[in-house]
Write a protein that holds these residues in place. Structure first.
Motif, PDB file in Angstrom:
ATOM      1  N   ILE A 197       0.835  -1.126   0.087  1.00 38.28           N
ATOM      2  CA  ILE A 197       0.143  -0.154   0.042  1.00 38.28           C
ATOM      3  C   ILE A 197       0.790   1.082   0.065  1.00 38.28           C
ATOM      4  O   ILE A 197       1.773   1.430   0.693  1.00 38.28           O
ATOM      5  CB  ILE A 197      -0.892   0.027   1.434  1.00 38.28           C
ATOM      6  CG1 ILE A 197      -1.719  -0.961   1.214  1.00 38.28           C
ATOM      7  CG2 ILE A 197      -1.730   1.374   1.195  1.00 38.28           C
ATOM      8  CD1 ILE A 197      -2.808  -1.332   2.241  1.00 38.28           C
ATOM      9  N   VAL A 198       0.432   2.133  -0.858  1.00 41.76           N
ATOM     10  CA  VAL A 198       1.100   3.384  -0.632  1.00 41.76           C
ATOM     11  C   VAL A 198      -0.077   4.511  -0.581  1.00 41.76           C
ATOM     12  O   VAL A 198      -1.119   4.526  -0.968  1.00 41.76           O
ATOM     13  CB  VAL A 198       1.939   4.020  -2.268  1.00 41.76           C
ATOM     14  CG1 VAL A 198       2.171   5.447  -2.061  1.00 41.76           C
ATOM     15  CG2 VAL A 198       2.650   3.060  -2.543  1.00 41.76           C
ATOM     16  N   LEU A 199       0.163   5.001   0.712  1.00 43.05           N
ATOM     17  CA  LEU A 199      -0.859   5.895   1.433  1.00 43.05           C
ATOM     18  C   LEU A 199      -0.456   7.379   1.684  1.00 43.05           C
ATOM     19  O   LEU A 199       0.502   7.753   2.375  1.00 43.05           O
ATOM     20  CB  LEU A 199      -1.196   5.362   2.939  1.00 43.05           C
ATOM     21  CG  LEU A 199      -1.811   6.163   3.882  1.00 43.05           C
ATOM     22  CD1 LEU A 199      -3.246   6.258   3.053  1.00 43.05           C
ATOM     23  CD2 LEU A 199      -2.242   5.389   5.028  1.00 43.05           C
ATOM     24  N   VAL A 200      -1.017   8.240   0.776  1.00 46.95           N
ATOM     25  CA  VAL A 200      -0.856   9.618   0.830  1.00 46.95           C
ATOM     26  C   VAL A 200      -1.999  10.191   1.795  1.00 46.95           C
ATOM     27  O   VAL A 200      -3.165   9.767   1.511  1.00 46.95           O
ATOM     28  CB  VAL A 200      -1.084  10.510  -0.355  1.00 46.95           C
ATOM     29  CG1 VAL A 200      -0.994  11.883  -0.512  1.00 46.95           C
ATOM     30  CG2 VAL A 200       0.105  10.166  -1.548  1.00 46.95           C
ATOM     31  N   GLU A 201      -1.598  10.830   2.823  1.00 49.47           N
ATOM     32  CA  GLU A 201      -2.546  11.482   3.769  1.00 49.47           C
ATOM     33  C   GLU A 201      -1.960  12.714   4.413  1.00 49.47           C
ATOM     34  O   GLU A 201      -0.902  12.843   4.867  1.00 49.47           O
ATOM     35  CB  GLU A 201      -2.653  10.170   4.879  1.00 49.47           C
ATOM     36  CG  GLU A 201      -3.938  10.624   5.888  1.00 49.47           C
ATOM     37  CD  GLU A 201      -5.175  10.920   5.192  1.00 49.47           C
ATOM     38  OE1 GLU A 201      -5.510  12.127   5.287  1.00 49.47           O
ATOM     39  OE2 GLU A 201      -5.668  10.180   4.293  1.00 49.47           O
ATOM     40  N   GLN A 202      -3.007  13.587   4.639  1.00 52.77           N
ATOM     41  CA  GLN A 202      -2.731  14.921   5.256  1.00 52.77           C
ATOM     42  C   GLN A 202      -2.537  14.751   6.653  1.00 52.77           C
ATOM     43  O   GLN A 202      -1.914  15.269   7.514  1.00 52.77           O
ATOM     44  CB  GLN A 202      -3.587  16.077   4.890  1.00 52.77           C
ATOM     45  CG  GLN A 202      -3.263  16.682   3.395  1.00 52.77           C
ATOM     46  CD  GLN A 202      -2.227  17.473   3.414  1.00 52.77           C
ATOM     47  OE1 GLN A 202      -1.198  16.906   3.006  1.00 52.77           O
ATOM     48  NE2 GLN A 202      -2.305  18.763   3.631  1.00 52.77           N
ATOM     49  N   LYS A 203      -3.587  13.703   7.230  1.00 51.96           N
ATOM     50  CA  LYS A 203      -3.440  13.506   8.602  1.00 51.96           C
ATOM     51  C   LYS A 203      -2.456  12.419   8.896  1.00 51.96           C
ATOM     52  O   LYS A 203      -2.402  11.327   9.236  1.00 51.96           O
ATOM     53  CB  LYS A 203      -4.891  12.814   8.913  1.00 51.96           C
ATOM     54  CG  LYS A 203      -6.006  13.764   9.037  1.00 51.96           C
ATOM     55  CD  LYS A 203      -7.193  13.166   9.226  1.00 51.96           C
ATOM     56  CE  LYS A 203      -8.457  14.091   9.351  1.00 51.96           C
ATOM     57  NZ  LYS A 203      -8.729  14.710   8.030  1.00 51.96           N
ATOM     58  N   TYR A 204      -1.101  13.152   9.069  1.00 50.78           N
ATOM     59  CA  TYR A 204      -0.013  12.302   8.932  1.00 50.78           C
ATOM     60  C   TYR A 204       0.160  11.562  10.152  1.00 50.78           C
ATOM     61  O   TYR A 204       0.904  10.396  10.397  1.00 50.78           O
ATOM     62  CB  TYR A 204       1.422  12.903   8.775  1.00 50.78           C
ATOM     63  CG  TYR A 204       1.381  14.375   9.481  1.00 50.78           C
ATOM     64  CD1 TYR A 204       1.837  14.348  10.893  1.00 50.78           C
ATOM     65  CD2 TYR A 204       1.263  15.596   9.167  1.00 50.78           C
ATOM     66  CE1 TYR A 204       1.947  15.629  11.441  1.00 50.78           C
ATOM     67  CE2 TYR A 204       1.026  16.786   9.637  1.00 50.78           C
ATOM     68  CZ  TYR A 204       1.463  16.448  11.228  1.00 50.78           C
ATOM     69  OH  TYR A 204       1.725  17.783  11.849  1.00 50.78           O
ATOM     70  N   LEU A 232       6.537   9.186  14.326  1.00 61.56           N
ATOM     71  CA  LEU A 232       5.502   9.151  14.876  1.00 61.56           C
ATOM     72  C   LEU A 232       5.562   9.799  16.245  1.00 61.56           C
ATOM     73  O   LEU A 232       6.439   9.461  17.182  1.00 61.56           O
ATOM     74  CB  LEU A 232       4.902   7.745  15.242  1.00 61.56           C
ATOM     75  CG  LEU A 232       3.700   7.336  15.581  1.00 61.56           C
ATOM     76  CD1 LEU A 232       2.497   8.105  14.932  1.00 61.56           C
ATOM     77  CD2 LEU A 232       3.312   6.135  16.061  1.00 61.56           C
ATOM     78  N   GLY A 233       4.813  11.048  16.709  1.00 64.08           N
ATOM     79  CA  GLY A 233       4.903  11.566  18.026  1.00 64.08           C
ATOM     80  C   GLY A 233       6.135  12.607  17.758  1.00 64.08           C
ATOM     81  O   GLY A 233       6.310  13.184  18.905  1.00 64.08           O
TER      82      GLY A 233
END
Length: 246
Positions: A197-204, A232-233
């Protein structure tokens, strides 16, 4: 350019997708500049960056909807940058566009079955992933809410039984409850198959929690690549990579 039938030379066997020094855009305008990334089978790669830096262009370049200027795209041991989008889809590249683009005059079930190919993803399994679609299987595409259309767009892509799934901001503009359902579905997909899966997302923050690796792009090029847990974080590092002023 080489055709999809060309055998790949000296490439790591574990790479399902490899983008090599790709320059692409729309007509003469170049948006991607020497873009490089790879995705292994069964891996989820999240792509983050500010608005307008080339994230959607990257997805559309992989599926074959942009102008390819130079570089190479290899998928499952074949070079595909000369192939049209429909051929790439048949080879196993699935795509859920940002605008969903469900067929408005077809029912939910017709939307799913019209693209179906043999494989592990079938109508029963998609309905198991999204029970709401089963409840609305007789409704037309234009009778669904935005969240239901997003579920349908994802389910339709799965019905093509892809080896690689491209997701372009799958939870954009959705209500929190639907976001939770979509993320749970993506999590199930990750653990119940070897699909990449390649996931582009603004809600990183959400996207990083749903992936093994992350790339950050800026001005059409990769400026960071590494484990998702590294970011992350870590808001200061994210802000630095995204070019956000303190």
């Amino acid at each position: 350019m080489q055709s999809a039938a060309t055998a790949r030379p000296t490439v790591g066997a574990e790479a399902l997708l490899e983008v090599r020094k790709v320059c692409a855009g729309y007509g003469p305008a170049r948006v991607l500049h020497d873009m490089e990334l790879s995705v292994r089978r069964g891996e989820t790669l999240v792509v983050i960056g500010r608005n307008g830096v080339g994230k959607t262009t990257l997805i559309e370049t992989i599926i074959g909807l942009t102008t390819h200027h130079s570089g190479e795209i290899w998928f499952d041991g074949k070079r595909i940058d000369a192939e049209p989008a429909h051929r790439r889809n048949r080879l196993g590249v699935g795509w859920v566009p940002q605008q969903r683009e469900v067929f408005p005059s077809l029912t939910v079930e017709e939307n799913l079955t019209v693209v179906a190919r043999s494989g592990t993803w079938n109508l029963e399994r998609v309905y198991g992933l999204f029970p709401r679609l089963k409840e609305r299987r007789g409704n037309y595409g234009n009778q669904l809410s935005g969240g239901e259309q997003q579920m349908l767009a994802l389910g339709r892509a799965l019905m093509t039984n892809p080896s690689l799934l491209l997701l372009d901001e799958p939870v954009e503009g959705l209500a929190p409850l639907i976001v939770k359902e979509m993320l749970a579905a993506i999590e199930r997909m990750r653990h119940e198959s070897d699909m990449a899966i390649v996931l582009v997302e603004q809600k990183y923050d959400l996207a990083l929690a749903q992936s093994e690796r992350c790339v950050v792009i800026d001005h059409g090029a990769v400026v960071h690549s590494g484990p998702s847990e590294e970011l992350l974080g870590n808001q200061p590092l994210i802000d630095k990579l995204l070019g956000v002023s303190a």
